[in-house]
Design a protein around this motif. Sequence first.
Motif, PDB file in Angstrom:
ATOM      1  N   GLN A   9       0.460  -1.388  -0.197  1.00 30.88           N
ATOM      2  CA  GLN A   9       0.466   0.353   0.445  1.00 30.88           C
ATOM      3  C   GLN A   9       1.149   1.223  -0.145  1.00 30.88           C
ATOM      4  O   GLN A   9       0.663   2.677  -0.042  1.00 30.88           O
ATOM      5  CB  GLN A   9      -1.092  -0.104   1.124  1.00 30.88           C
ATOM      6  N   ALA A  10       1.790   1.310  -0.134  1.00 33.94           N
ATOM      7  CA  ALA A  10       2.992   2.105   0.025  1.00 33.94           C
ATOM      8  C   ALA A  10       3.239   2.949  -1.067  1.00 33.94           C
ATOM      9  O   ALA A  10       2.370   3.293  -2.197  1.00 33.94           O
ATOM     10  CB  ALA A  10       4.666   1.938   0.624  1.00 33.94           C
ATOM     11  N   LYS A  11       3.054   4.330  -0.868  1.00 31.71           N
ATOM     12  CA  LYS A  11       3.039   5.291  -1.640  1.00 31.71           C
ATOM     13  C   LYS A  11       4.340   5.887  -2.689  1.00 31.71           C
ATOM     14  O   LYS A  11       4.599   5.597  -4.111  1.00 31.71           O
ATOM     15  CB  LYS A  11       2.746   7.248  -1.052  1.00 31.71           C
ATOM     16  N   ILE A  16      10.109  -6.197  -5.338  1.00 31.36           N
ATOM     17  CA  ILE A  16       9.638  -7.518  -4.355  1.00 31.36           C
ATOM     18  C   ILE A  16      10.139  -8.285  -5.471  1.00 31.36           C
ATOM     19  O   ILE A  16      10.011  -8.996  -6.920  1.00 31.36           O
ATOM     20  CB  ILE A  16       8.383  -8.006  -4.479  1.00 31.36           C
ATOM     21  N   GLY A  17      11.398  -9.107  -4.978  1.00 31.11           N
ATOM     22  CA  GLY A  17      11.939 -10.481  -4.871  1.00 31.11           C
ATOM     23  C   GLY A  17      11.887 -11.463  -4.484  1.00 31.11           C
ATOM     24  O   GLY A  17      11.934 -11.641  -4.100  1.00 31.11           O
ATOM     25  N   ILE A  33      19.290  -7.058  -5.612  1.00 30.51           N
ATOM     26  CA  ILE A  33      18.368  -6.238  -5.252  1.00 30.51           C
ATOM     27  C   ILE A  33      19.531  -5.206  -4.484  1.00 30.51           C
ATOM     28  O   ILE A  33      18.834  -4.206  -3.817  1.00 30.51           O
ATOM     29  CB  ILE A  33      17.540  -7.337  -4.373  1.00 30.51           C
ATOM     30  N   ARG A  34      20.661  -5.788  -4.082  1.00 27.70           N
ATOM     31  CA  ARG A  34      21.300  -5.078  -2.776  1.00 27.70           C
ATOM     32  C   ARG A  34      21.317  -3.563  -3.242  1.00 27.70           C
ATOM     33  O   ARG A  34      21.241  -2.541  -2.894  1.00 27.70           O
ATOM     34  CB  ARG A  34      22.311  -5.585  -2.454  1.00 27.70           C
ATOM     35  N   ASP A  35      22.231  -4.011  -4.802  1.00 33.63           N
ATOM     36  CA  ASP A  35      22.450  -2.601  -5.299  1.00 33.63           C
ATOM     37  C   ASP A  35      21.572  -1.580  -5.930  1.00 33.63           C
ATOM     38  O   ASP A  35      21.330  -0.242  -5.666  1.00 33.63           O
ATOM     39  CB  ASP A  35      23.155  -2.786  -6.332  1.00 33.63           C
ATOM     40  N   VAL A  36      20.260  -2.178  -5.888  1.00 41.55           N
ATOM     41  CA  VAL A  36      18.868  -1.107  -6.220  1.00 41.55           C
ATOM     42  C   VAL A  36      18.874  -0.562  -4.984  1.00 41.55           C
ATOM     43  O   VAL A  36      18.089   0.813  -5.366  1.00 41.55           O
ATOM     44  CB  VAL A  36      18.286  -2.190  -6.894  1.00 41.55           C
ATOM     45  N   ALA A  37      18.392  -0.852  -3.456  1.00 41.27           N
ATOM     46  CA  ALA A  37      18.073  -1.029  -2.668  1.00 41.27           C
ATOM     47  C   ALA A  37      19.543   0.214  -2.227  1.00 41.27           C
ATOM     48  O   ALA A  37      18.424   1.694  -1.522  1.00 41.27           O
ATOM     49  CB  ALA A  37      17.641  -1.738  -1.450  1.00 41.27           C
ATOM     50  N   ALA A  38      20.544  -0.270  -2.573  1.00 39.05           N
ATOM     51  CA  ALA A  38      21.163   1.567  -1.998  1.00 39.05           C
ATOM     52  C   ALA A  38      21.518   2.339  -2.472  1.00 39.05           C
ATOM     53  O   ALA A  38      21.566   3.784  -2.631  1.00 39.05           O
ATOM     54  CB  ALA A  38      23.379   0.434  -2.274  1.00 39.05           C
ATOM     55  N   ALA A  39      20.902   2.072  -4.538  1.00 39.61           N
ATOM     56  CA  ALA A  39      21.131   3.407  -5.777  1.00 39.61           C
ATOM     57  C   ALA A  39      19.935   4.321  -5.235  1.00 39.61           C
ATOM     58  O   ALA A  39      19.974   5.344  -4.361  1.00 39.61           O
ATOM     59  CB  ALA A  39      20.660   2.786  -6.702  1.00 39.61           C
ATOM     60  N   LEU A  40      18.561   3.915  -4.424  1.00 42.11           N
ATOM     61  CA  LEU A  40      17.431   4.183  -4.457  1.00 42.11           C
ATOM     62  C   LEU A  40      17.176   4.208  -2.595  1.00 42.11           C
ATOM     63  O   LEU A  40      16.316   5.525  -3.098  1.00 42.11           O
ATOM     64  CB  LEU A  40      15.898   3.789  -4.642  1.00 42.11           C
ATOM     65  N   GLY A  41      17.902   4.464  -1.948  1.00 45.82           N
ATOM     66  CA  GLY A  41      17.372   4.774  -0.223  1.00 45.82           C
ATOM     67  C   GLY A  41      16.006   4.984  -0.211  1.00 45.82           C
ATOM     68  O   GLY A  41      15.410   3.450  -0.501  1.00 45.82           O
ATOM     69  N   LYS A  43      13.630   6.267  -1.167  1.00 43.43           N
ATOM     70  CA  LYS A  43      12.671   7.076  -2.259  1.00 43.43           C
ATOM     71  C   LYS A  43      11.776   5.487  -2.753  1.00 43.43           C
ATOM     72  O   LYS A  43      10.998   6.005  -4.248  1.00 43.43           O
ATOM     73  CB  LYS A  43      13.443   6.864  -4.097  1.00 43.43           C
ATOM     74  N   ALA A  44      12.455   4.306  -2.518  1.00 43.13           N
ATOM     75  CA  ALA A  44      11.521   3.025  -2.846  1.00 43.13           C
ATOM     76  C   ALA A  44      11.920   2.084  -1.938  1.00 43.13           C
ATOM     77  O   ALA A  44      12.795   1.930  -1.414  1.00 43.13           O
ATOM     78  CB  ALA A  44      12.235   2.515  -4.552  1.00 43.13           C
ATOM     79  N   ARG A  45      11.339   1.245  -1.963  1.00 39.72           N
ATOM     80  CA  ARG A  45      11.516  -0.139  -0.396  1.00 39.72           C
ATOM     81  C   ARG A  45      11.302  -1.449  -1.705  1.00 39.72           C
ATOM     82  O   ARG A  45      11.506  -1.060  -2.680  1.00 39.72           O
ATOM     83  CB  ARG A  45      10.152  -0.514  -0.056  1.00 39.72           C
ATOM     84  N   VAL A  46      12.329  -1.855  -0.979  1.00 35.73           N
ATOM     85  CA  VAL A  46      13.580  -3.330  -1.889  1.00 35.73           C
ATOM     86  C   VAL A  46      13.305  -4.654  -1.307  1.00 35.73           C
ATOM     87  O   VAL A  46      13.571  -4.558  -0.194  1.00 35.73           O
ATOM     88  CB  VAL A  46      14.890  -3.081  -2.269  1.00 35.73           C
ATOM     89  N   ILE A  47      12.306  -5.457  -1.829  1.00 34.67           N
ATOM     90  CA  ILE A  47      12.116  -6.657  -0.414  1.00 34.67           C
ATOM     91  C   ILE A  47      12.411  -7.792  -1.006  1.00 34.67           C
ATOM     92  O   ILE A  47      12.553  -7.879  -2.153  1.00 34.67           O
ATOM     93  CB  ILE A  47      11.110  -6.555   0.022  1.00 34.67           C
ATOM     94  N   LYS A  48      13.452  -8.966  -0.437  1.00 37.94           N
ATOM     95  CA  LYS A  48      13.054 -10.049  -0.768  1.00 37.94           C
ATOM     96  C   LYS A  48      12.711 -10.629  -0.459  1.00 37.94           C
ATOM     97  O   LYS A  48      12.030 -10.631   0.467  1.00 37.94           O
ATOM     98  CB  LYS A  48      14.406 -10.513  -1.459  1.00 37.94           C
TER      99      LYS A  48
END
Length: 98
Positions: A9-11, A16-17, A33-41, A43-48
């Motif tokens: 529900q996040a804005k 999700i991987g 996934i780790r690189d994407v999470a580090a780059a986006l900070g 701005k987005a949520r990254v989850i495995k």
Amino acid sequence: MSKFGELIQAKTPVLIGFYADWNEQSGDIHPIIRDVAAALGDKARVIKIDVDKNQELSDALRIKTLPTLMIYKDGQMVWRQSNAVDANSLITIIGEYF
């Protein structure tokens, strides 16, 4: 699955991987996934999500190929792809949903 509902529900976009430890191709997704999470900070949520530990969710989302990547925004799936995508491409795709 109620936690999943809250999560998507996040804005901000949620990447999700879905993976499994026994799946050889899934191993490729972890550094991406780790690189994407580090780059986006923030701005987005990254989850495995491990499909073996979340079988009910995997079945509900019809995860058949690993890895499978999805982007949700405001509770809606806006992008889905099976198999790995490079980090720069993922960053660009997610950027479309800021």
